[in-house]
Design a protein around this motif. Structure first.
Motif, PDB file in Angstrom:
ATOM      1  N   ARG A   1       0.831  -1.214   0.000  1.00 18.46           N
ATOM      2  CA  ARG A   1       0.000   0.000   0.000  1.00 18.46           C
ATOM      3  C   ARG A   1       0.862   1.260   0.000  1.00 18.46           C
ATOM      4  NH1 ARG A   1      -5.788  -0.916   2.828  1.00 18.46           N
ATOM      5  NH2 ARG A   1      -6.031  -3.124   2.307  1.00 18.46           N
ATOM      6  N   ALA A   2       1.897   1.267   0.796  1.00 13.38           N
ATOM      7  CA  ALA A   2       2.753   2.450   0.881  1.00 13.38           C
ATOM      8  C   ALA A   2       3.493   2.695  -0.423  1.00 13.38           C
ATOM      9  CB  ALA A   2       3.742   2.297   2.035  1.00 13.38           C
ATOM     10  N   ASP A   3       3.892   1.627  -1.090  1.00 17.71           N
ATOM     11  CA  ASP A   3       4.654   1.787  -2.323  1.00 17.71           C
ATOM     12  C   ASP A   3       3.789   2.384  -3.437  1.00 17.71           C
ATOM     13  OD1 ASP A   3       7.427   1.130  -3.394  1.00 17.71           O
ATOM     14  OD2 ASP A   3       6.139   0.304  -4.971  1.00 17.71           O
ATOM     15  N   PHE A   4       2.532   2.021  -3.506  1.00 11.20           N
ATOM     16  CA  PHE A   4       1.672   2.599  -4.534  1.00 11.20           C
ATOM     17  C   PHE A   4       1.354   4.067  -4.237  1.00 11.20           C
ATOM     18  CE2 PHE A   4       1.286  -1.583  -6.239  1.00 11.20           C
ATOM     19  CZ  PHE A   4       1.040  -1.356  -7.597  1.00 11.20           C
ATOM     20  N   VAL A   5       1.258   4.434  -2.982  1.00 14.49           N
ATOM     21  CA  VAL A   5       1.113   5.856  -2.651  1.00 14.49           C
ATOM     22  C   VAL A   5       2.333   6.623  -3.153  1.00 14.49           C
ATOM     23  CG1 VAL A   5       1.106   7.500  -0.737  1.00 14.49           C
ATOM     24  CG2 VAL A   5      -0.468   5.551  -0.725  1.00 14.49           C
ATOM     25  N   ARG A   6       3.501   6.040  -2.965  1.00 11.80           N
ATOM     26  CA  ARG A   6       4.724   6.671  -3.473  1.00 11.80           C
ATOM     27  C   ARG A   6       4.660   6.817  -4.988  1.00 11.80           C
ATOM     28  NH1 ARG A   6      10.708   3.908  -3.386  1.00 11.80           N
ATOM     29  NH2 ARG A   6      11.832   5.641  -4.351  1.00 11.80           N
ATOM     30  N   THR A   7       4.158   5.800  -5.676  1.00 17.16           N
ATOM     31  CA  THR A   7       4.039   5.861  -7.140  1.00 17.16           C
ATOM     32  C   THR A   7       3.084   6.960  -7.574  1.00 17.16           C
ATOM     33  OG1 THR A   7       4.612   3.534  -7.474  1.00 17.16           O
ATOM     34  CG2 THR A   7       3.247   4.581  -9.163  1.00 17.16           C
ATOM     35  N   LEU A   8       1.946   7.081  -6.921  1.00 15.20           N
ATOM     36  CA  LEU A   8       0.991   8.134  -7.266  1.00 15.20           C
ATOM     37  C   LEU A   8       1.607   9.519  -7.094  1.00 15.20           C
ATOM     38  CD1 LEU A   8      -2.204   6.649  -5.577  1.00 15.20           C
ATOM     39  CD2 LEU A   8      -1.640   6.609  -8.014  1.00 15.20           C
ATOM     40  N   ARG A   9       2.353   9.709  -6.027  1.00 16.43           N
ATOM     41  CA  ARG A   9       2.996  11.004  -5.801  1.00 16.43           C
ATOM     42  C   ARG A   9       4.103  11.246  -6.837  1.00 16.43           C
ATOM     43  NH1 ARG A   9       2.427  10.233   0.196  1.00 16.43           N
ATOM     44  NH2 ARG A   9       0.816  11.712   0.838  1.00 16.43           N
ATOM     45  N   PHE A  10       4.834  10.188  -7.181  1.00 16.30           N
ATOM     46  CA  PHE A  10       5.923  10.315  -8.154  1.00 16.30           C
ATOM     47  C   PHE A  10       5.409  10.907  -9.464  1.00 16.30           C
ATOM     48  CE2 PHE A  10       8.434   8.643 -11.693  1.00 16.30           C
ATOM     49  CZ  PHE A  10       9.734   8.913 -11.296  1.00 16.30           C
ATOM     50  N   TRP A  11       4.333  10.343 -10.001  1.00 16.99           N
ATOM     51  CA  TRP A  11       3.818  10.826 -11.288  1.00 16.99           C
ATOM     52  C   TRP A  11       3.062  12.145 -11.138  1.00 16.99           C
ATOM     53  CZ3 TRP A  11       6.335   8.992 -15.076  1.00 16.99           C
ATOM     54  CH2 TRP A  11       6.827   7.678 -15.038  1.00 16.99           C
ATOM     55  N   SER A  12       2.350  12.314 -10.025  1.00 11.34           N
ATOM     56  CA  SER A  12       1.661  13.597  -9.802  1.00 11.34           C
ATOM     57  C   SER A  12       2.671  14.737  -9.727  1.00 11.34           C
ATOM     58  CB  SER A  12       0.834  13.539  -8.520  1.00 11.34           C
ATOM     59  OG  SER A  12      -0.208  12.596  -8.615  1.00 11.34           O
ATOM     60  N   ASP A  13       3.798  14.499  -9.076  1.00  7.37           N
ATOM     61  CA  ASP A  13       4.836  15.526  -8.969  1.00  7.37           C
ATOM     62  C   ASP A  13       5.467  15.843 -10.323  1.00  7.37           C
ATOM     63  OD1 ASP A  13       4.398  15.658  -6.256  1.00  7.37           O
ATOM     64  OD2 ASP A  13       6.130  14.405  -5.718  1.00  7.37           O
ATOM     65  N   ARG A  14       5.353  14.920 -11.275  1.00  8.77           N
ATOM     66  CA  ARG A  14       5.891  15.166 -12.619  1.00  8.77           C
ATOM     67  C   ARG A  14       4.856  15.830 -13.524  1.00  8.77           C
ATOM     68  NH1 ARG A  14      10.765  12.051 -12.359  1.00  8.77           N
ATOM     69  NH2 ARG A  14      11.514  12.967 -14.315  1.00  8.77           N
ATOM     70  N   GLY A  15       3.715  16.197 -12.970  1.00  3.46           N
ATOM     71  CA  GLY A  15       2.727  16.942 -13.745  1.00  3.46           C
ATOM     72  C   GLY A  15       1.581  16.132 -14.289  1.00  3.46           C
ATOM     73  N   VAL A  16       1.516  14.839 -13.960  1.00  2.00           N
ATOM     74  CA  VAL A  16       0.391  14.024 -14.416  1.00  2.00           C
ATOM     75  C   VAL A  16      -0.901  14.537 -13.769  1.00  2.00           C
ATOM     76  CG1 VAL A  16      -0.637  11.738 -14.152  1.00  2.00           C
ATOM     77  CG2 VAL A  16       1.708  11.966 -14.999  1.00  2.00           C
ATOM     78  N   ASP A  17      -1.953  14.611 -14.579  1.00  4.29           N
ATOM     79  CA  ASP A  17      -3.215  15.191 -14.112  1.00  4.29           C
ATOM     80  C   ASP A  17      -4.193  14.161 -13.554  1.00  4.29           C
ATOM     81  OD1 ASP A  17      -2.917  18.093 -15.188  1.00  4.29           O
ATOM     82  OD2 ASP A  17      -2.391  16.828 -16.888  1.00  4.29           O
TER      83      ASP A  17
END
Length: 563
Positions: A198-214
Motif C-alpha cells: 500500500r505504501a509503495d503505490f502511494v509513493r508511485t501516485l505522488r511520483f507521477w503527480s509531482d511530474r505533472g500528471v493530471d
C-alpha cells in the motif's frame, strides 16, 4: 497541420482551477504507446513518437491523453506486466522524454492521464525476483500471494481457479509453493493486506503527480483486495457467491479503504488529481468507485457490449446518468479501447446471441475473428456508417467521452494477423478459441505509403494490412467526408456546445429513432433504423453521413443548433 482552433481556450481552462472540474465532460484520447508513433525506427512506438504528434492531438480537439502503460515491461501482456512503476521502458524512452511529452501536451491545453496497474506486477519486478529467492513465509513472499499446493507432495494447485487468460490461476515455483496470478503467469497478484504494498503505490501516485500528471486510470480496480481465509472455495463455489461486497476475490467493500487513502493523496494537489476506475462490477456498485471519497469516476462499459440498437442505447444512457447522480460524479462513454474489437467491426457483424440478461452470449466479434469462412459476414461500409452515427450520439451526451487511438480514422479491427506474429496472451492460452486483442492494437497509419504507413522507419511490431492506406492520416486530412474531419468538427463543436450535465428526451414517434436536447437547446437525433426520419427543423450543424435537408437517413446522427 495547423494548430487546433480551441488550443487557447483549452490552455486557459487548464490553468483555471476555479472552473468546474475539467474531467466531468472531457474528451479523453487513449494512446497505446507501442502502437501510436515510432520516433527511433525500432518498430515499437515510443514516448518521443507521441510527442511528435502533439499538434495532431491538439488539432483533433481532445481534452486529455490517457497513456496506456509505458513502464519497463517484458510485454507478456502488452505492458500491463509492470517491472518498475516509476520509470519508462528504455525501448520507449526516458523519464526526460516523458517530462518533455507532458510539457508539450500541457502547452497545447491537453492534460495527461497515466495507467496504474495495482492488482499485479511483472514477474521481473524486483519484488517478485526477491520473493523467488526467499524462503516460504518470508517478508518478500508476503508482498504476493503464495500458498502450499494440494495432493501428494503439494503437486496440485491450491484451488481449481482459472486465470482470465486461460489455464490455472496458480503457478508452482521450484521450492514447491504456488503463487496466484489472475492474469498471465508473468503477472503475479499482489497482496493488498500488506502495508508495504500500500505504501509503495502511494509513493508511485505522488511520483507521477509531482511530474505533472493530471490523473490516473486504475486497471482492474475491483480486484485488489482479497479474502483468502482457509479453506479456499472452489471455482464453482466462487461463481455461486453474490458479488455484494463480500466476495472473496471480486469487488470487495474493503478495496475502498485503499482508494480513500489514494483520494487523500490526490487532494493534496491543486487542482486535485483525478482517477477513473476500470471496474467490471454490477451497475449498482459503480457509484462506490465513482464517489468523491473514492476514485471519483468509473468507466461505463455497457456500450462496448451493446448492439447498434435504439432501445439498448437509450436504456444504457438513462441508467448510467442515474448512477452518476447517485455518486455525484459524471458518467463515461466508451465505444472502443485496447481490449475489445473496434466498434466499426462490431457494428458490421450480425448481432451476437444474447443471454437472459441481454448480454452477448459470446465475445462480440469473436466468431468473426476465428479463422475460416466467417470473414465475409463483415459489412465494412455499414459498420463504419453505424460507428460514425454512434460516435456523434455519444459525443452529444453529458459526461466524459473516451476515444481510442485510430477510431478517428474509422479503422476496423485487423483480423489478418498470422498466428506466428500474434502477441496477446489470450491467444496463446486459448489457441483456436480466442484470437486475442492484437487486432485493435496494430500500429496506426500516418501516411498512405512507406514501409509502415508512416508509423516509423523500421516497420511495425504488428503487421499492418494494405487497406490501412485508405485510412491514413494524410489521406483523410482535409477531406470533407472523412471520419477524421468528422471527429475534428464534432470535438470542436462539443467544446462550444457543452453545458450542464442534463438532457431531455424528445419523443420521435419511432422506436428506432432517438432524440434528445441539452439545456442550451442543442439537439442530437440518431436514426438507428434504415428508413429515413423526417425532421421538423433544418438547422443541422453536423451529420455523421450525408443528410438531405430536413431528413435523417438510416443509421445516421445529426446535431441541431441550439435555439
Amino acid at each position: 497541420m495547423t494548430s487546433a482552433p480551441n488550443t487557447q481556450l483549452q490552455t486557459e481552462a487548464l490553468l483555471d482551477s476555479e472552473k468546474a472540474p475539467w474531467w466531468r465532460q472531457a474528451a479523453v484520447y487513449q494512446v497505446y504507446p507501442r502502437s501510436f508513433a515510432d520516433a527511433d525506427g525500432d518498430g515499437l512506438g515510443d514516448i518521443p513518437g507521441i510527442a511528435s504528434k502533439a499538434d495532431y492531438l491538439a488539432e483533433l480537439g481532445i481534452d486529455a491523453v490517457w497513456l496506456s502503460p509505458f513502464y519497463p515491461s517484458e510485454l507478456a501482456d502488452g505492458g500491463y506486466d509492470v517491472a518498475d512503476y516509476r520509470n519508462v521502458d528504455p525501448r520507449l524512452g526516458t523519464l526526460a522524454d516523458f517530462d518533455a511529452l507532458v510539457a508539450a501536451l500541457h502547452a497545447r491545453g491537453i492534460r495527461v492521464v497515466v495507467d496504474i496497474v495495482p492488482n499485479h506486477t511483472s514477474d521481473r519486478h524486483v519484488w517478485f525476483e526477491e520473493a523467488l529467492a526467499s524462503a516460504p513465509g518470508s517478508a518478500a513472499r508476503e508482498r504476493y500471494i503464495f500458498r502450499e499446493g494440494t495432493g501428494p507432495d503439494g503437486a496440485l494447485p491450491p484451488t481449481d481457479w482459472e486465470s482470465m487468460f486461460g489455464g490455472s490461476a496458480w503457478e508452482r515455483v521450484p521450492d514447491g509453493q504456488w503463487y496466484l496470478h489472475h492474469f498471465a503467469v508473468e503477472q503475479p497478484d499482489l497482496n493488498w493486506d500488506n502495508q508495504e504494498v500500500r505504501a509503495d503505490f502511494v509513493r508511485t501516485l505522488r511520483f507521477w503527480s509531482d511530474r505533472g500528471v493530471d490523473g490516473f486510470r486504475i486497471d482492474v480496480a475491483h480486484m485488489l483486495t482479497k479474502d483468502l481465509t482457509e479453506p479456499l472455495p472452489s471455482k464453482a463455489e466462487l461463481e455461486a457467491m453474490p458479488r455484494d461486497g463480500r466476495h472473496p476475490l471480486i469487488d470487495r467493500d474493503d478495496v475502498h479503504d485503499v482508494y480513500a487513502e489514494w483520494r487523500r493523496v490526490f487532494n493534496e494537489y491543486d487542482p486535485p488529481r483525478t482517477a477513473v476506475a476500470e471496474a467490471w462490477v454490477d451497475s449498482s456498485r459503480v457509484p462506490l468507485y465513482a464517489s468523491a471519497e473514492s476514485l471519483g469516476q468509473a468507466f461505463n462499459f455497457e456500450l462496448l457490449e451493446a448492439d447498434f440498437e435504439a432501445g439498448q442505447f437509450q436504456r444504457i444512457v438513462r441508467d448510467n446518468l442515474a448512477l452518476a447522480k447517485l455518486s455525484g460524479s459524471s458518467t463515461t462513454w466508451v465505444l472502443s479501447n485496447h481490449d475489445v474489437v473496434r466498434h466499426p467491426t462490431r457494428y458490421g457483424l450480425p448481432h451476437p446471441e444474447r443471454d437472459a440478461d441481454g448480454r452477448p452470449a459470446r465475445k462480440h466479434g469473436n466468431e468473426w475473428l476465428l479463422s475460416g469462412g466467417m470473414q465475409p459476414v463483415l459489412d465494412r461500409v455499414g459498420g463504419l456508417r453505424r460507428a460514425r452515427a454512434a460516435t456523434l450520439f455519444v459525443l452529444g451526451l453529458p459526461g466524459s467521452a473516451y476515444l481510442y487511438q485510430g477510431e478517428e480514422l474509422g479503422l476496423h479491427e485487423v483480423a489478418e494477423i498470422p498466428d506466428a506474429l500474434r502477441q496477446d496472451p489470450t491467444f496463446f492460452r486459448s489457441p483456436g478459441v480466442d484470437k486475442g486483442r492484437d487486432g485493435c492494437r496494430v500500429p496506426l497509419p500516418w501516411s498512405e505509403g512507406g514501409r509502415s504507413f508512416g508509423f516509423g522507419d523500421g516497420g511495425a511490431h504488428l503487421p499492418q494490412p494494405s487497406w490501412f492506406a485508405l485510412h491514413a492520416v494524410d489521406v483523410e486530412d482535409g477531406r470533407p467526408d472523412s471520419t477524421l474531419t468528422m471527429y475534428r468538427r464534432a470535438l470542436a463543436l462539443r467544446h462550444e456546445l457543452q453545458t450542464d450535465e442534463e438532457l431531455d428526451w424528445i419523443d420521435t414517434g419511432r422506436a428506432d429513432v432517438l432524440r434528445f436536447a441539452r439545456p442550451n437547446g442543442w439537439q442530437v437525433v440518431t436514426n438507428f433504423g434504415t428508413e429515413p426520419f423526417e425532421l421538423d427543423r433544418a438547422d443541422v450543424l453536423l451529420a455523421s453521413d450525408e443528410a438531405p435537408l430536413g431528413i435523417v437517413p438510416g443509421e445516421t446522427t445529426v446535431w441541431l443548433a441550439p435555439n
